[in-house]
Scaffold this motif. Structure first.
Motif, PDB file in Angstrom:
ATOM      1  N   SER A   1      -7.619   6.324   2.919  1.00  0.00           N
ATOM      2  CA  SER A   1      -8.082   7.003   1.710  1.00  0.00           C
ATOM      3  C   SER A   1      -7.760   6.251   0.431  1.00  0.00           C
ATOM      4  CB  SER A   1      -7.473   8.411   1.620  1.00  0.00           C
ATOM      5  OG  SER A   1      -6.084   8.339   1.366  1.00  0.00           O
ATOM      6  N   ASP A   2      -6.639   5.498   0.412  1.00  0.00           N
ATOM      7  CA  ASP A   2      -6.199   4.902  -0.848  1.00  0.00           C
ATOM      8  C   ASP A   2      -6.009   3.387  -0.809  1.00  0.00           C
ATOM      9  OD1 ASP A   2      -4.940   6.796  -3.345  1.00  0.00           O
ATOM     10  OD2 ASP A   2      -5.673   7.810  -1.565  1.00  0.00           O
ATOM     11  N   TYR A   3      -5.294   2.871   0.187  1.00  0.00           N
ATOM     12  CA  TYR A   3      -5.001   1.439   0.184  1.00  0.00           C
ATOM     13  C   TYR A   3      -6.201   0.616   0.619  1.00  0.00           C
ATOM     14  CZ  TYR A   3      -0.325   3.578   0.547  1.00  0.00           C
ATOM     15  OH  TYR A   3       0.778   4.368   0.388  1.00  0.00           O
ATOM     16  N   GLY A   4      -6.942   1.133   1.604  1.00  0.00           N
ATOM     17  CA  GLY A   4      -8.124   0.450   2.105  1.00  0.00           C
ATOM     18  C   GLY A   4      -7.857  -0.281   3.411  1.00  0.00           C
ATOM     19  N   ASP A   5      -8.689  -0.038   4.410  1.00  0.00           N
ATOM     20  CA  ASP A   5      -8.543  -0.717   5.699  1.00  0.00           C
ATOM     21  C   ASP A   5      -8.812  -2.210   5.608  1.00  0.00           C
ATOM     22  OD1 ASP A   5      -7.555   0.804   7.798  1.00  0.00           O
ATOM     23  OD2 ASP A   5      -9.458   1.811   8.173  1.00  0.00           O
ATOM     24  N   ASP A   6      -9.434  -2.649   4.510  1.00  0.00           N
ATOM     25  CA  ASP A   6      -9.697  -4.083   4.368  1.00  0.00           C
ATOM     26  C   ASP A   6      -8.410  -4.876   4.157  1.00  0.00           C
ATOM     27  OD1 ASP A   6      -9.305  -2.926   1.883  1.00  0.00           O
ATOM     28  OD2 ASP A   6     -10.785  -4.161   0.854  1.00  0.00           O
ATOM     29  N   MET A   7      -7.304  -4.197   3.860  1.00  0.00           N
ATOM     30  CA  MET A   7      -6.008  -4.889   3.797  1.00  0.00           C
ATOM     31  C   MET A   7      -5.570  -5.368   5.178  1.00  0.00           C
ATOM     32  SD  MET A   7      -3.581  -2.640   1.237  1.00  0.00           S
ATOM     33  CE  MET A   7      -2.155  -3.687   1.586  1.00  0.00           C
ATOM     34  N   PHE A   8      -5.936  -4.613   6.205  1.00  0.00           N
ATOM     35  CA  PHE A   8      -5.498  -4.887   7.578  1.00  0.00           C
ATOM     36  C   PHE A   8      -6.700  -4.709   8.506  1.00  0.00           C
ATOM     37  CE2 PHE A   8      -2.051  -2.747   5.231  1.00  0.00           C
ATOM     38  CZ  PHE A   8      -1.073  -3.734   5.249  1.00  0.00           C
ATOM     39  N   PRO A   9      -7.684  -5.589   8.472  1.00  0.00           N
ATOM     40  CA  PRO A   9      -8.923  -5.384   9.222  1.00  0.00           C
ATOM     41  C   PRO A   9      -8.703  -5.193  10.719  1.00  0.00           C
ATOM     42  CG  PRO A   9      -9.164  -7.197   7.676  1.00  0.00           C
ATOM     43  CD  PRO A   9      -7.711  -6.836   7.696  1.00  0.00           C
ATOM     44  N   GLY A  10      -9.242  -4.108  11.258  1.00  0.00           N
ATOM     45  CA  GLY A  10      -9.229  -3.859  12.687  1.00  0.00           C
ATOM     46  C   GLY A  10      -7.887  -3.478  13.277  1.00  0.00           C
ATOM     47  N   MET A  11      -6.892  -3.178  12.446  1.00  0.00           N
ATOM     48  CA  MET A  11      -5.553  -2.924  12.971  1.00  0.00           C
ATOM     49  C   MET A  11      -5.141  -1.461  12.925  1.00  0.00           C
ATOM     50  SD  MET A  11      -3.321  -6.158  11.612  1.00  0.00           S
ATOM     51  CE  MET A  11      -3.829  -7.840  11.937  1.00  0.00           C
ATOM     52  N   ALA A  12      -5.943  -0.604  12.308  1.00  0.00           N
ATOM     53  CA  ALA A  12      -5.605   0.820  12.193  1.00  0.00           C
ATOM     54  C   ALA A  12      -4.168   1.008  11.720  1.00  0.00           C
ATOM     55  CB  ALA A  12      -5.837   1.545  13.521  1.00  0.00           C
TER      56      ALA A  12
END
Length: 298
Positions: free
Chosen positions: A225-236
């Motif tokens: 919701s806030d940090y973005g999954d693009d910080m850690f692609p594919g790692m949940a």
């Protein structure tokens, strides 16, 4: 297994600089901050307050809090960086609302807050290959309501050890039970015979299994919701940032702690940047680079 452990400032022990003991840039170079230091946690401590609230306060998922930027307790203000308005605890954790967690800490009281902190490893040391970590501290004995509120935000006199926080993140990932890490893989004798092999050991439960599942969902929401999954692609990744005020005219320390919930990237992490200011922009960038560089499990 600890894949990466960095403490700065540092130096090459095989070629130490001539001014090691006189140059201020090397101050503290003999101290491994990962194992042997403690820092004000700031908002990463809200994980502990969240755990205590989930265990003791019913219907927390539907409850609304009101953040108008500050509250006055004991004639002293507790402030938030934003005016969030009506906000749930889930949103409060993701947006790191100080008012939500100050009110929760005061409602829970010193006894319940202390009990959860101790359950989650505060007040104890962890041994990493025989080296004891510094002890994280949560002490609200004699605290006023205002001070108790600040303690729930991760300020007041709260301190945490970085390695402890990584172990706690691993415990949440493992359903509540920590794995005590090691950093020496193996030691061989003169003829190649193994004298020592590193191996993980299970520690005592830090989080109830059901509670660990609830915390994972909330920490995962922080990222989506806030940090973005693009910080850690594919790692949940499940994580929490922190910006810890330290006083003395210094900029805040920046934090991020968390772990990947994917089996192919089974890593937990804790990053603190001294005077890094906002955790998301200082520690977050480092954690993103580290996790991107980590190998995928076969």
């Amino acid at each position: 297994e600890i894949l990466c452990m960095v403490s700065t400032p540092t130096f090459d022990p095989s070629d130490p600089p001539s001014d090691l003991d006189s140059n201020p840039q090397y101050e503290g170079a003999y101290l491994n901050r990962v194992l042997s230091s403690t820092y004000t946690p700031g908002s990463i401590f809200k994980i502990v307050t969240t755990a205590a609230a989930l265990e003791s306060i019913p219907n927390l998922d539907t409850r609304q809090f009101q953040c108008n930027g500050s509250i006055t307790v004991d004639n002293n203000e507790i402030t938030c960086l934003s005016h969030h308005g009506a906000i749930t605890m889930q949103e409060g954790l993701a947006k790191s609302c100080n008012i939500v967690f100050a009110e929760l800490a005061m409602e829970l009281g010193a006894e319940k807050m202390t009990a959860m902190a101790e359950k989650m490893g505060f007040g104890q040391s962890f041994e990493v290959d025989g080296i004891p970590t510094s002890v994280s501290q949560y002490n609200v004995d004699g605290a006023t309501q205002n001070e108790l509120g600040w303690s729930g935000i991760g300020q007041y006199t709260d301190t945490v050890n970085p390695c402890h926080m990584a172990i706690l993140m691993g415990a949440i990932a493992n359903g509540g039970t920590p794995v005590i890490p090691y950093y020496v893989g193996s030691v061989s004798g003169p003829f190649g015979f193994p004298l020592h092999r590193g191996h993980p050991t299970w520690g005592d439960e830090l989080v109830d299994e059901t509670l660990a599942g609830k915390l994972e969902a909330l920490l995962r929401y922080d990222v989506t919701s806030d940090y973005g999954d693009d910080m850690f692609p594919g790692m949940a990744v499940c994580a929490k940032t922190g910006t810890a005020e330290v006083g003395g005219g210094k900029k805040p320390n920046g934090w991020i702690v968390g772990y990947s919930s994917n089996d192919s990237t089974p890593y937990a992490f804790a990053v603190v940047v001294e005077e890094g200011n906002y955790g998301i922009s200082s520690a977050g960038r480092i954690a993103s680079a580290l996790m991107s560089a980590a190998p995928q499990a076969e």
